[in-house]
Design a protein around this motif. Structure first.
Motif, short mmCIF file in Angstrom:
data_model
loop_
_atom_site.label_atom_id
_atom_site.label_comp_id
_atom_site.label_asym_id
_atom_site.label_seq_id
_atom_site.Cartn_x
_atom_site.Cartn_y
_atom_site.Cartn_z
N LYS A 26 -58.16 10.46 50.46
CA LYS A 26 -56.87 10.63 49.97
C LYS A 26 -55.95 10.97 51.29
O LYS A 26 -54.91 10.40 51.16
CB LYS A 26 -57.04 11.93 49.08
N LYS A 27 -56.57 11.46 52.25
CA LYS A 27 -55.70 11.72 53.52
C LYS A 27 -55.61 10.32 53.89
O LYS A 27 -54.40 10.38 54.67
CB LYS A 27 -56.46 12.75 54.27
N SER A 52 -49.50 5.38 53.59
CA SER A 52 -48.27 5.21 53.11
C SER A 52 -47.09 6.04 53.91
O SER A 52 -45.99 5.16 53.97
CB SER A 52 -48.09 5.90 51.89
N ASP A 53 -47.59 6.92 54.66
CA ASP A 53 -46.35 7.54 55.70
C ASP A 53 -45.89 6.70 56.76
O ASP A 53 -45.02 6.25 57.15
CB ASP A 53 -47.00 8.78 56.42
N ASN A 57 -52.59 8.63 52.19
CA ASN A 57 -51.44 9.35 52.49
C ASN A 57 -50.84 9.01 53.90
O ASN A 57 -49.70 8.82 54.00
CB ASN A 57 -51.41 10.83 52.43
#
Length: 77
Positions: free
Chosen positions: A23-24, A30-31, A27
């Protein structure tokens, strides 16, 4: 010894996934993608701004001479 095989990269990937979690990592991806997109948009805006001068900026040297004001001459009178 200088090059890594596919097994080395798979082990490194497995360790990274175990440390950060999927999950990290998603993220962070996507960042990073949105940051790259924002950078490209900013570069595109900068290129279009270079084509068009800002309002109030004189681009022709002939008109620049007509609009020049001698401040010292105004102060003397």
């Amino acid at each position: 010894m200088g090059s890594f095989s596919i097994w080395h990269w798979l082990i490194v990937l497995l360790i990274v996934v175990m440390v950060f979690g999927t999950k990290k990592l998603k993220n962070m991806g996507s960042d990073l993608g949105s940051a790259v997109k924002g950078f490209k948009d900013g570069m595109k805006d900068g290129a279009s701004d270079a084509d068009h001068p800002p309002a109030g900026q004189v681009t022709n040297a002939g008109t620049a001479a007509k609009e020049t004001i001698d401040v010292q001459a105004k102060e003397k009178t």
